[in-house]
Design an enzyme around this catalytic site. Sequence first.
Site, PDB file in Angstrom:
ATOM      1  N   HIS A  69       0.818  -1.221   0.000  1.00  0.00           N
ATOM      2  CA  HIS A  69       0.000   0.000   0.000  1.00  0.00           C
ATOM      3  C   HIS A  69       0.848   1.266   0.000  1.00  0.00           C
ATOM      4  O   HIS A  69       0.329   2.367  -0.186  1.00  0.00           O
ATOM      5  CB  HIS A  69      -0.937   0.002   1.216  1.00  0.00           C
ATOM      6  CG  HIS A  69      -2.289   0.572   0.913  1.00  0.00           C
ATOM      7  ND1 HIS A  69      -2.513   1.532  -0.049  1.00  0.00           N
ATOM      8  CD2 HIS A  69      -3.514   0.304   1.454  1.00  0.00           C
ATOM      9  CE1 HIS A  69      -3.786   1.837  -0.083  1.00  0.00           C
ATOM     10  NE2 HIS A  69      -4.426   1.108   0.814  1.00  0.00           N
ATOM     11  N   ASP A 105      -2.101   1.835  -4.888  1.00  0.00           N
ATOM     12  CA  ASP A 105      -3.384   2.236  -4.308  1.00  0.00           C
ATOM     13  C   ASP A 105      -4.430   1.148  -4.523  1.00  0.00           C
ATOM     14  O   ASP A 105      -4.340   0.339  -5.455  1.00  0.00           O
ATOM     15  CB  ASP A 105      -3.879   3.537  -4.939  1.00  0.00           C
ATOM     16  CG  ASP A 105      -2.953   4.710  -4.650  1.00  0.00           C
ATOM     17  OD1 ASP A 105      -2.302   4.690  -3.580  1.00  0.00           O
ATOM     18  OD2 ASP A 105      -2.869   5.627  -5.489  1.00  0.00           O
TER      19      ASP A 105
END
Length: 424
Positions: free
Chosen positions: A396, A400
């Site tokens: 992450h 995204d």
Amino acid sequence: MGTYIFRLPDIGEGIAEAEIVAWHVQVGDLVEEDGRLADMMTDKATVEMESPVSGRVISVAGEVGDVVAIGSALVVIETEGEANADVEDAQSPAPVAVEVAAQPVPVPTLTPTPKPETARVEPVQESRAAVPQHAKVLASPAVRQRAKDLGIDLAEVRPSEEGRIRHADLDQFLAYNVQGGYRSAGVERGDEIIKVIGMRRRIAENMAASKRHIPHFSYVEECDVTALEAMREQFNANRGDKPKLTMLPLLITVFCRTLPQFPMLNARYDDEAGVVTRYGAVHLGMAAQTPAGLMVPVIRNAQSLNLWQLAQEIARLAQAAREGTAKSEELSGSTLTVTSLGPLGGVATTPVINRPEVAIIGPNRIVERPMFVKDGMGGERIEKRKLMNISISCDHRVVDGWDAASFIQAVKKLIESPVLLLAD
């Protein structure tokens, strides 16, 4: 009486030390010339050390899990001849690498492939010439005693060298037959304390580092693979002398076709330098289970291979990993990893990323369920369809959620309309 010091020889370019992963002797044991002393593990291979002399072991370098420097005394043997404590390493025979274990990669779910298993490959034990039941079985007293303790009939074991059965052949027999229901006769299993060493320790360290450094998130989508499965069956029905296709080459083709739209997924993140490298070529890691632990052989330039070439490369790499013959360069340099439990299935997986990559994809089991489908006249009907969940875990920090979801949706479109693979 004399003393022979067996020093750990240079067992590979750039190797300064090796880890003791197994002792085959202890202080007080009698060892024959060419008898097994220890198994030593480097970052590149597990190497079997054999004694150049006969005698009694009077000292050993340490315990399993200890690290020994190249040139240090590994075993001291009392011999019948004159003392030779200053014998140089060159007098010791070159060690034999029995298993390659380069850069094991921490992936918790696998493709279904001891010393040393994606595509299904016949066990290495099957590739050897069978020992005729009437032939005399050649084996050392130590091998015979071990086989007797395990309840193994040596006539059932296939030798690896000139008809002589060694400890490694017993290891292979056990590795193959334990999955076929083999159990030592009359032995009940008790509690075990297993030291985490060798490849298992490296896997544990890499997995812990991946989870510690990478904030994972996972995304799962259901895909209708009915049309893709039908295409696979048509290919196999007309394959001629080509290898039989599994679903994996088709899925890899779909992934490679989709990745150019999502370059952030085919990447590696150097978090210390703060640099993300996005790769044009897809060097696809293929998580594989082996008796020695998880390995990730790499399909180089997967985007340039056709279905048959992918099938051949999958089979070749899976077998090499299981047999311990994979080269170091075949076990490193992946830019994205695929991990699948194949027929073992599972509704969904949340695989651990192969650091420093930023994503890992996990196809799951195909199941048949009734679904509503359009009938072409504005209505719907119920049909039996083949469904598969596709999982993806991402880093992450650089990927995204929108990117991961968009990639899987694009993959879903190609899976459910595979004719689009021919559009270009």
